[in-house]
Design an enzyme around this catalytic site. Sequence first.
Site, PDB file in Angstrom:
ATOM      1  N   HIS A 139     -29.179 -26.713 -40.699  1.00 16.10           N
ATOM      2  CA  HIS A 139     -28.254 -28.085 -40.278  1.00 16.10           C
ATOM      3  C   HIS A 139     -29.476 -27.232 -38.681  1.00 16.10           C
ATOM      4  CE1 HIS A 139     -24.664 -29.817 -39.642  1.00 16.10           C
ATOM      5  NE2 HIS A 139     -24.095 -28.883 -38.897  1.00 16.10           N
TER       6      HIS A 139
ATOM      7  N   ARG B  15      -4.888 -31.210 -57.878  1.00 19.12           N
ATOM      8  CA  ARG B  15      -4.300 -31.791 -55.918  1.00 19.12           C
ATOM      9  C   ARG B  15      -4.291 -31.207 -55.536  1.00 19.12           C
ATOM     10  NH1 ARG B  15      -1.433 -34.940 -60.270  1.00 19.12           N
ATOM     11  NH2 ARG B  15      -2.811 -36.880 -61.162  1.00 19.12           N
TER      12      ARG B  15
ATOM     13  N   GLU C 136     -24.714 -24.364 -32.959  1.00 20.40           N
ATOM     14  CA  GLU C 136     -22.867 -24.722 -32.159  1.00 20.40           C
ATOM     15  C   GLU C 136     -22.460 -24.298 -30.914  1.00 20.40           C
ATOM     16  OE1 GLU C 136     -22.204 -27.627 -34.485  1.00 20.40           O
ATOM     17  OE2 GLU C 136     -23.221 -27.876 -36.487  1.00 20.40           O
TER      18      GLU C 136
ATOM     19  N   LYS D 105     -12.139 -29.408 -42.668  1.00 22.90           N
ATOM     20  CA  LYS D 105     -13.484 -30.464 -42.608  1.00 22.90           C
ATOM     21  C   LYS D 105     -14.388 -29.692 -44.134  1.00 22.90           C
ATOM     22  CE  LYS D 105     -15.182 -33.839 -39.236  1.00 22.90           C
ATOM     23  NZ  LYS D 105     -15.860 -34.226 -38.410  1.00 22.90           N
TER      24      LYS D 105
ATOM     25  N   ASN E 126     -19.087 -33.411 -33.272  1.00 23.43           N
ATOM     26  CA  ASN E 126     -20.568 -34.378 -33.867  1.00 23.43           C
ATOM     27  C   ASN E 126     -21.326 -34.730 -32.600  1.00 23.43           C
ATOM     28  OD1 ASN E 126     -19.314 -34.062 -36.246  1.00 23.43           O
ATOM     29  ND2 ASN E 126     -18.320 -35.914 -35.683  1.00 23.43           N
TER      30      ASN E 126
ATOM     31  N   LYS F 289     -12.245 -25.386 -30.493  1.00 25.12           N
ATOM     32  CA  LYS F 289     -12.196 -26.440 -32.029  1.00 25.12           C
ATOM     33  C   LYS F 289     -10.698 -26.255 -32.172  1.00 25.12           C
ATOM     34  CE  LYS F 289     -13.824 -27.701 -35.862  1.00 25.12           C
ATOM     35  NZ  LYS F 289     -15.067 -27.340 -37.067  1.00 25.12           N
TER      36      LYS F 289
ATOM     37  N   ARG G  27     -12.241 -35.784 -31.709  1.00 25.85           N
ATOM     38  CA  ARG G  27     -12.444 -34.952 -32.418  1.00 25.85           C
ATOM     39  C   ARG G  27     -14.225 -35.643 -32.840  1.00 25.85           C
ATOM     40  NH1 ARG G  27     -10.779 -32.030 -38.802  1.00 25.85           N
ATOM     41  NH2 ARG G  27     -12.647 -30.612 -38.504  1.00 25.85           N
TER      42      ARG G  27
ATOM     43  N   HIS H  93     -28.190 -34.832 -38.763  1.00 24.50           N
ATOM     44  CA  HIS H  93     -28.133 -35.412 -40.194  1.00 24.50           C
ATOM     45  C   HIS H  93     -28.756 -36.135 -40.762  1.00 24.50           C
ATOM     46  CE1 HIS H  93     -23.252 -35.041 -40.354  1.00 24.50           C
ATOM     47  NE2 HIS H  93     -24.329 -33.729 -40.034  1.00 24.50           N
TER      48      HIS H  93
ATOM     49  N   HIS I 207     -25.151 -35.118 -34.165  1.00 25.12           N
ATOM     50  CA  HIS I 207     -24.961 -34.311 -35.520  1.00 25.12           C
ATOM     51  C   HIS I 207     -25.670 -35.753 -36.117  1.00 25.12           C
ATOM     52  CE1 HIS I 207     -22.660 -30.887 -34.926  1.00 25.12           C
ATOM     53  NE2 HIS I 207     -22.595 -30.441 -35.854  1.00 25.12           N
TER      54      HIS I 207
ATOM     55  N   GLU J 163     -10.100 -37.022 -37.052  1.00 23.91           N
ATOM     56  CA  GLU J 163     -10.724 -37.415 -36.510  1.00 23.91           C
ATOM     57  C   GLU J 163     -10.540 -38.903 -36.249  1.00 23.91           C
ATOM     58  OE1 GLU J 163     -14.705 -35.816 -36.967  1.00 23.91           O
ATOM     59  OE2 GLU J 163     -15.293 -37.813 -36.813  1.00 23.91           O
TER      60      GLU J 163
HETATM   61  P1  NAD Z   1     -25.759 -21.413 -45.026  1.00 22.44           P
HETATM   62  O1  NAD Z   1     -24.479 -21.825 -45.199  1.00 22.44           O
HETATM   63  O2  NAD Z   1     -26.661 -22.321 -45.479  1.00 22.44           O
HETATM   64  O3  NAD Z   1     -25.926 -20.437 -44.618  1.00 22.44           O
HETATM   65  C1  NAD Z   1     -27.132 -19.874 -43.925  1.00 22.44           C
HETATM   66  C2  NAD Z   1     -27.942 -18.944 -44.950  1.00 22.44           C
HETATM   67  O4  NAD Z   1     -27.226 -17.011 -44.780  1.00 22.44           O
HETATM   68  C3  NAD Z   1     -27.404 -18.497 -46.381  1.00 22.44           C
HETATM   69  O5  NAD Z   1     -29.047 -18.270 -47.173  1.00 22.44           O
HETATM   70  C4  NAD Z   1     -26.276 -18.200 -46.591  1.00 22.44           C
HETATM   71  O6  NAD Z   1     -26.998 -16.884 -48.344  1.00 22.44           O
HETATM   72  C5  NAD Z   1     -27.390 -17.057 -45.647  1.00 22.44           C
HETATM   73  N1  NAD Z   1     -25.926 -15.577 -45.555  1.00 22.44           N
HETATM   74  C6  NAD Z   1     -24.800 -16.003 -45.274  1.00 22.44           C
HETATM   75  N2  NAD Z   1     -23.934 -15.147 -44.599  1.00 22.44           N
HETATM   76  C7  NAD Z   1     -24.847 -13.840 -44.357  1.00 22.44           C
HETATM   77  C8  NAD Z   1     -24.715 -12.526 -43.785  1.00 22.44           C
HETATM   78  N3  NAD Z   1     -23.906 -11.938 -43.175  1.00 22.44           N
HETATM   79  N4  NAD Z   1     -25.618 -12.293 -44.006  1.00 22.44           N
HETATM   80  C9  NAD Z   1     -27.137 -12.622 -44.619  1.00 22.44           C
HETATM   81  N5  NAD Z   1     -26.879 -13.771 -44.781  1.00 22.44           N
HETATM   82  C10 NAD Z   1     -26.388 -13.860 -44.500  1.00 22.44           C
HETATM   83  O7  NAD Z   1     -25.326 -22.192 -43.810  1.00 22.44           O
HETATM   84  P2  NAD Z   1     -24.679 -22.182 -42.205  1.00 22.44           P
HETATM   85  O8  NAD Z   1     -25.503 -22.363 -41.142  1.00 22.44           O
HETATM   86  O9  NAD Z   1     -23.073 -21.256 -42.069  1.00 22.44           O
HETATM   87  O10 NAD Z   1     -23.797 -23.808 -42.657  1.00 22.44           O
HETATM   88  C11 NAD Z   1     -24.337 -24.398 -42.659  1.00 22.44           C
HETATM   89  C12 NAD Z   1     -23.410 -26.068 -43.113  1.00 22.44           C
HETATM   90  O11 NAD Z   1     -21.835 -26.284 -42.998  1.00 22.44           O
HETATM   91  C13 NAD Z   1     -24.046 -27.345 -43.415  1.00 22.44           C
HETATM   92  O12 NAD Z   1     -23.624 -27.932 -44.430  1.00 22.44           O
HETATM   93  C14 NAD Z   1     -23.156 -27.452 -42.435  1.00 22.44           C
HETATM   94  O13 NAD Z   1     -23.105 -29.350 -42.875  1.00 22.44           O
HETATM   95  C15 NAD Z   1     -21.606 -27.674 -42.726  1.00 22.44           C
HETATM   96  N6  NAD Z   1     -20.285 -27.030 -41.787  1.00 22.44           N
HETATM   97  C16 NAD Z   1     -20.109 -27.764 -41.404  1.00 22.44           C
HETATM   98  C17 NAD Z   1     -19.142 -27.834 -40.613  1.00 22.44           C
HETATM   99  C18 NAD Z   1     -17.920 -28.266 -40.762  1.00 22.44           C
HETATM  100  O14 NAD Z   1     -16.331 -28.976 -39.745  1.00 22.44           O
HETATM  101  N7  NAD Z   1     -16.767 -28.429 -42.021  1.00 22.44           N
HETATM  102  C19 NAD Z   1     -18.905 -27.607 -39.774  1.00 22.44           C
HETATM  103  C20 NAD Z   1     -20.591 -27.149 -38.634  1.00 22.44           C
HETATM  104  C21 NAD Z   1     -21.083 -27.217 -40.156  1.00 22.44           C
HETATM  105  N1  GLY Z   2     -18.525 -30.255 -37.168  1.00 23.58           N
HETATM  106  C1  GLY Z   2     -17.344 -31.333 -36.696  1.00 23.58           C
HETATM  107  C2  GLY Z   2     -15.809 -30.620 -37.292  1.00 23.58           C
HETATM  108  O1  GLY Z   2     -15.113 -30.155 -37.557  1.00 23.58           O
HETATM  109  O2  GLY Z   2     -15.213 -32.238 -36.692  1.00 23.58           O
END
Ligand code: NAD
Ligand code: GLY
Length: 362
Positions: free
Chosen positions: A265, A121, A185, A143, A245, A227, A241, A252, A248, A237
């Site tokens: 992404h 939890r 982003e 998130k 997006n 942010k 907030r 998506h 997005h 949100e």
């Molecule tokens: P990712 O986590 O897939 O990382 C991208 C790639 O880079 C992967 O292959 C990883 O292994 C590699 N990598 C990471 N760090 C590295 C480094 N320092 N050196 C070499 N390789 C490295 O992708 P991302 O773009 O970081 O994240 C995308 C995700 O984030 C999506 O799932 C998206 O939905 C999510 N997201 C979430 C929020 C939120 O608010 N929670 C906001 C934006 C995006």
């Molecule tokens: N990336 C969208 C949020 O954090 O709200």
Amino acid sequence: MPAIHQLRVELPGHHYPIQIGTDLLTDSASFASYLSGSRVMIITDTTIAPLYLNLLIQALADYQVNELILPDGEQYKNLTTLNQIYDALLQQRHDRQTTLIALGGGVVGDITGFAAASYQRGVHFIQVPTTLLAQVDSSVGGKTGINHALGKNMIGAFHQPQAVIADISTLDTLPDRELSAGLAEVIKYGLINDPDFFTWLESNISALRQRDPVALAYAIQCCCANKAAIVAADEKEAATRALLNLGHTFGHAIEIGLGYGTWLHGEAVAAGMVMAADLSHRLGWLADSDQVRIRALLAAAGLPIKPPALSPTIFRQHMAVDKKVLNGRLRLILLRGIGQAVISTDFPIQALDDTLQACCPT
Ligand code: NAD
Ligand code: GLY
């Protein structure tokens, strides 16, 4: 070594720091104050582990550390992988005093955060983002979640970390394509509410792509400050907030339509922002010259400015299950100018159809 920048996310009943600097990963003092007990589970992926896992383990020499290495990729941000985290925590008998550390990009951060939100939890977790995208966006704001075959990020929870420790040195090993995805982003923040930052980006996009550390630190700090303010005003949100997006809902649809992991992404968000700009222009809200600037900056960042070959029907189908659909009505983030994003249901559906027809070459 001290952090170059330290910001705070201020929420009712909880606040936490965002540390932005170099060589933070190897600095045990960066972590000490945020660990709740003696046990830690580091969660990372197969690409990041050989680069940074041992450095982090060494920094945590005073703690009892377990690690779990997940498969790398958006297509693994799912229930099966989440279950691997629960299995590891239970097999190693982690209790409620444990702290999870997400060492990686947004995929590792989102899934680890959701594991932390739900294990017994709720346990503490720390975000150690290693991609530009994660350092400017996903690690901040709480998130967390996983994808479902029918919808992106559809299963999740709001669960804030104890700290975000963004070590800019880790960006040295990030592939160029991933750096560009993070820039989508970054550009988003300029478009939402910071026209001066957008102008700064137009002048500094080459420096960012060349990984100039001063430019990167400045951009990351601007994005995180922006942010943190948005999240502080609307953590769950309820309203504003949703501006984060921008692009997005279209993006998506691209990610699901092509299959998770085909387009990154950030790439999908870039094309999505172009589509949002196209619709805003059709509504007479966005000047032609602004639309040109948006496309030019995204292209200069090495990002796609056209969606892939998906039909309007596929877009409509996936956009209809977006989390911003309320009472059956699609809400989109649109632009009334650079730095003037708005949440809108106030658009004729014909205008959206025209955007889909114009942008989708099928
Ligand atoms: P990712 O986590 O897939 O990382 C991208 C790639 O880079 C992967 O292959 C990883 O292994 C590699 N990598 C990471 N760090 C590295 C480094 N320092 N050196 C070499 N390789 C490295 O992708 P991302 O773009 O970081 O994240 C995308 C995700 O984030 C999506 O799932 C998206 O939905 C999510 N997201 C979430 C929020 C939120 O608010 N929670 C906001 C934006 C995006
Ligand atoms: N990336 C969208 C949020 O954090 O709200």
